[in-house]
Design an enzyme around this catalytic site. Structure first.
Site, PDB file in Angstrom:
ATOM      1  N   ARG A   1       0.855  -1.193   0.000  1.00  0.00           N
ATOM      2  CA  ARG A   1       0.000   0.000   0.000  1.00  0.00           C
ATOM      3  C   ARG A   1       0.889   1.240   0.000  1.00  0.00           C
ATOM      4  NH1 ARG A   1      -2.549   0.957   5.298  1.00  0.00           N
ATOM      5  NH2 ARG A   1      -1.296   2.855   5.231  1.00  0.00           N
TER       6      ARG A   1
ATOM      7  N   HIS B   1      -3.856   4.695   4.253  1.00  0.00           N
ATOM      8  CA  HIS B   1      -4.961   3.727   4.261  1.00  0.00           C
ATOM      9  C   HIS B   1      -6.189   4.326   3.572  1.00  0.00           C
ATOM     10  CE1 HIS B   1      -7.946   0.869   5.601  1.00  0.00           C
ATOM     11  NE2 HIS B   1      -8.616   1.841   6.169  1.00  0.00           N
TER      12      HIS B   1
ATOM     13  N   TYR C   1       3.286   5.551  11.234  1.00  0.00           N
ATOM     14  CA  TYR C   1       3.661   4.156  11.507  1.00  0.00           C
ATOM     15  C   TYR C   1       4.469   3.490  10.398  1.00  0.00           C
ATOM     16  CZ  TYR C   1      -0.602   3.713   8.725  1.00  0.00           C
ATOM     17  OH  TYR C   1      -1.544   3.837   7.744  1.00  0.00           O
TER      18      TYR C   1
HETATM   19  C1  LIG Z   1     -15.209  -5.362  11.043  1.00  0.00           C
HETATM   20  C2  LIG Z   1     -14.426  -4.120  10.832  1.00  0.00           C
HETATM   21  N1  LIG Z   1     -13.524  -3.752  11.751  1.00  0.00           N
HETATM   22  C3  LIG Z   1     -12.808  -2.636  11.599  1.00  0.00           C
HETATM   23  C4  LIG Z   1     -12.976  -1.848  10.506  1.00  0.00           C
HETATM   24  C5  LIG Z   1     -12.171  -0.573  10.345  1.00  0.00           C
HETATM   25  N2  LIG Z   1     -11.160  -0.795   9.300  1.00  0.00           N
HETATM   26  C6  LIG Z   1     -11.385  -0.381   8.042  1.00  0.00           C
HETATM   27  S1  LIG Z   1     -10.185  -0.878   7.017  1.00  0.00           S
HETATM   28  C7  LIG Z   1      -9.325  -1.659   8.233  1.00  0.00           C
HETATM   29  C8  LIG Z   1      -8.058  -2.383   7.909  1.00  0.00           C
HETATM   30  C9  LIG Z   1      -8.239  -3.400   6.845  1.00  0.00           C
HETATM   31  O1  LIG Z   1      -7.027  -3.920   6.431  1.00  0.00           O
HETATM   32  P1  LIG Z   1      -6.943  -4.997   5.272  1.00  0.00           P
HETATM   33  O2  LIG Z   1      -7.966  -6.050   5.468  1.00  0.00           O
HETATM   34  O3  LIG Z   1      -5.538  -5.441   5.189  1.00  0.00           O
HETATM   35  O4  LIG Z   1      -7.360  -4.210   3.969  1.00  0.00           O
HETATM   36  P2  LIG Z   1      -6.654  -2.940   3.312  1.00  0.00           P
HETATM   37  O5  LIG Z   1      -7.417  -1.756   3.804  1.00  0.00           O
HETATM   38  O6  LIG Z   1      -5.232  -2.929   3.735  1.00  0.00           O
HETATM   39  O7  LIG Z   1      -6.795  -3.097   1.854  1.00  0.00           O
HETATM   40  C10 LIG Z   1      -9.991  -1.500   9.448  1.00  0.00           C
HETATM   41  C11 LIG Z   1      -9.491  -2.009  10.731  1.00  0.00           C
HETATM   42  C12 LIG Z   1     -13.938  -2.261   9.562  1.00  0.00           C
HETATM   43  N3  LIG Z   1     -14.187  -1.551   8.449  1.00  0.00           N
HETATM   44  N4  LIG Z   1     -14.646  -3.397   9.735  1.00  0.00           N
END
Ligand SMILES: Cc1ncc(C[n+]2csc(CCOP(=O)(O)OP(=O)(O)O)c2C)c(N)n1
Ligand SMILES: [Mg+2]
Lengths: 326, 357
Positions: free
Chosen positions: B255, B259, B268
């Site tokens: 990435r 985010h 971080y």
């Molecule tokens: C169940 C849930 N918990 C927390 C969140 C908040 N949140 C949004 S994105 C994220 C991280 C997701 O990381 P990843 O699965 O690696 O996907 P990326 O965003 O890196 O593509 C979090 C904790 C959420 N959307 N849904």
């Protein structure tokens, strides 16, 4: 005494209690280096180490289940759920275990944990980030559900939640996280978890609310005062267990009651308060109880969220209507 | 691609310098096809940049970029058949674009307007999924429906590395394996779940290893390599259509952005790791590849960029000129027919609105 916003007050309370209790642990998603997506835990990992403030993998059910296990063995876990919209995977743990462990074991085990979660609309957040579902939790026997509405109450209520021997759901109205500052003495003093806060005295109408909606209720009260309507404003704050007596006392004085909340109307906490007033003090009422609430729809995405959330205008209109009864 | 080989190795066709590390299969070696793939990468990148600018200027809400991860979504979009069903997560605009979702619809969604999920040109795909990992469970239901209807189609579901920590992920994967469902799982392992690095997310050797426990065949592909991704997704879909069993791809990317626009990765993410990752990103790599193997020159490149930019600019105009929803629209889609009590609430809402305007 420092002037703090609500989010800073929460951070301060966590810091204070981490210092006071070396068995206190903070866990959740992005609570470590990142300090939480709203910075509630900013700096805590630096100060108290990775062992006591730790990022979990992305797993809400496990975050709460783990906190239950920790609490059962005498630790004090404070878990962060990043947004209320993502607490639902953990409902099983909250409802079936956190709320029941003491009762199931007849007090042999207990569950002194805090689950913090930001909630509510008004910050133009993406889908699923703006709902207010506090009454789901208020419906679960065995929980405490606490919602602060100012920096000082956030500080004092969070300290109390952490020190409480039972599970507390601590819901933070994120719309007012950075909405104004208050002077706060970082002395670790707790506020009671079983009484409402009287924010404004008045004799004509009791206006009952909590969380971010306190902003609109106070605004409405000020505007109504100009029209000669003298409103009493009560911040329920500890929505479960509910301090209904303070509300009844107020309604006995005013004879009129309006309950304002952001959550959907049906089975919202306003329904409970209204039912209790009908049961216990219907004869004190001069006017029908009114609820000014969100609608029974999905919280609209942010282009239309202001249409969903009760405005001070709607509260004022309800108040004017209430005054038609004498 | 068998579940026997538990020594998962990263599949690659292009190294980060755009050099072929193995010959292209004949079915993928056509110039128009290779350039079409490039075009999707470029349009996704330009759209992404435009969306961030719109957010910065208050014309869009929080937005999740796909910078550096475009190859994954573009490959999925190119490899799927129209009748397959796509069940995306929020970082999947690259695939959405390929699936017929209009750019202005994507903007509407991130602009806080439900009509962004009411795709005018795409009838059966799911909207973007925000509650992490819940989409995996929908995908196996879609796969079940496809199987039930004896359609030789596949449900394609995506998620992030962080999502593979959640129960829903394991539950769906397990059911897909147990019930032999035509479902392709593609994980964008971009090394981060907001601020949490994948090394902290799991002790598993690779994310693909998680599939083995569920008896689901899996492989790991260089997610920054558009060719490897395209071939990998095509092969996986072919195999699923052939044997009806689920398949799992871990696409390894990075990435190289925040985010979302609400995030500040400098809190971080080490600058050095980011710079290293930027060297490996898919667009630079693919351009080098085209230059070396397809006589692609700077003029070709700027022509293509201009054409893509025009498309993006037009979509932004459409977006900005979209009329707001009618007042009270948010009541109308709760049920097929508006129940009486809700109709009353809607009327009350409209009355209040008129009174206060
Ligand atoms: C169940 C849930 N918990 C927390 C969140 C908040 N949140 C949004 S994105 C994220 C991280 C997701 O990381 P990843 O699965 O690696 O996907 P990326 O965003 O890196 O593509 C979090 C904790 C959420 N959307 N849904
Ligand atoms: Mg990730």
């Amino acid at each position: 005494m420092n002037e703090l916003t609500m989010i800073e007050a929460i951070n301060q309370a966590l810091n204070n209690q981490m210092r006071a209790n070396d068995q206190l642990f903070i866990l959740g998603e992005d609570v470590g280096a990142n300090g939480g997506v709203f910075r509630a835990t900013d700096g805590l990992q630096n100060e108290f180490g990775m062992q006591r403030v730790f990022d979990t993998p992305l797993a809400e059910s496990a975050i709460v289940g783990m906190a239950i296990g920790m609490a059962s063995q005498g630790l004090t876990p404070v878990a962060e759920i990043q947004f209320m919209g993502f607490i639902y995977p953990a409902i099983d743990q909250i409802l079936n275990h956190a709320a029941r462990l003491r009762n199931r074991t007849r007090g042999r085990l207990s569950c002194p944990l805090v689950i913090r979660a930001p909630f509510g609309g008004g910050i133009h957040a993406p889908e699923h980030h703006s709902e207010s579902t506090e009454s789901i939790f208020a419906h679960i026997p065995g929980l405490r559900v606490v919602i602060p509405s100012s920096p000082a109450r956030a500080y004092g209520l969070l300290v109390a939640a952490i020190q409480d021997p039972d599970p507390v759901i601590f819901l933070e109205p994120k719309r007012i996280y950075r909405d104004g500052k208050q002077a706060i003495e970082d002395d670790g003093s707790a506020l009671p978890l079983d009484s409402c806060f009287l924010l404004r005295e008045g004799i004509d109408i009791s206006l009952i609310s909590w969380g971010a909606m306190i902003k609109e209720t106070l605004e409405a009260a000020t505007l109504l005062a100009k029209k000669g309507i003298d409103v009493e404003v009560i911040d329920v704050a500890t929505i479960k267990p509910l301090d209904i007596n303070s509300i009844i006392d107020s309604v006995k004085k005013t004879g009129r009651c309006i309950i304002a909340h952001e959550a959907a109307k049906t089975c919202g906490l306003g329904a409970e308060i209204s039912a209790l007033l009908a049961e216990k003090s219907i004869t004190a009422l001069l006017a029908p109880i009114q609820r000014v609430t969100g609608y029974d729809t999905v919280m609209p995405m942010f282009k239309n969220e202001q249409h969903y959330m009760p405005s001070s205008q709607r509260i004022i209109q309800a108040a004017i209507h209430a005054m038609e009864y004498r | 691609m068998t579940s026997k080989d538990s020594n998962i190795g990263l599949r690659q066709y292009l190294d980060s310098g755009g050099q072929l590390v193995q010959p292209l299969p004949s079915h993928i070696n056509h110039r128009t096809q290779l350039i079409a793939l490039y075009q999707t990468l470029v349009i996704t990148r330009l759209f992404d940049e435009a969306a961030v600018n719109l957010q910065r200027t208050g014309q869009l809400g929080t937005y999740a970029q796909s910078r550096g991860q475009e190859a994954i979504g573009c490959a999925i979009g190119k490899a799927m058949l129209a009748d397959d069903v796509f069940i995306p997560y929020y970082r999947d605009i690259a695939t959405q674009i390929q699936r017929g979702v209009l750019l202005e619809e994507i903007l509407l969604y991130w602009g806080g307007d439900e009509r962004g999920s009411c795709f005018s040109q795409q009838k059966h795909d799911f909207p973007l999924c925000v509650p992490i990992a819940t989409q995996f469970c929908h995908a196996i239901g879609v796969a079940f429906a496809l199987k039930q209807r004896k359609k030789n189609n596949v449900a394609v579901v995506t998620g992030g590395d962080g999502a593979t920590s959640k129960g829903d992920f394991y539950e769906a994967l397990n059911i897909a394996g147990a019930m032999s469902l035509p479902c392709l799982f593609v994980i964008n392992n971009n090394q981060w779940a907001i601020s949490v690095p994948v090394q902290q997310q799991t002790a598993a050797k690779t994310i693909a290893h998680k599939a083995y426990a569920a008896g689901v065949a899996a492989c790991q592909i260089d997610g920054n390599d558009p060719i490897a991704m395209l071939i990998g997704v095509k092969q996986a879909l072919k195999q699923i259509r052939h044997d009806g069993k689920p398949f799992f791809i871990e696409a390894v990317s990075y990435r190289i952005c925040n985010h979302t626009t609400a995030d500040d990765a400098t809190r971080y993410m080490q600058q050095k790791a980011l710079q290293e990752a930027e060297q490996k990103e898919p667009l630079i790599r693919y351009k080098k590849f085209l230059r070396q193997y397809q006589d692609w020159n700077d003029e070709d490149d700027s022509e293509l960029y201009q054409a893509c930019q025009l498309t993006v600019d037009q979509a932004i105009e459409h977006y900005k000129n979209t009329k707001p929803q009618a007042d009270g629209d948010f009541f109308d889609y709760m049920y097929q027919d508006l129940p009486a009590d809700l109709a009353q609430q809607k009327q009350q809402f409209l009355d209040d609105l008129n009174r206060h305007e």
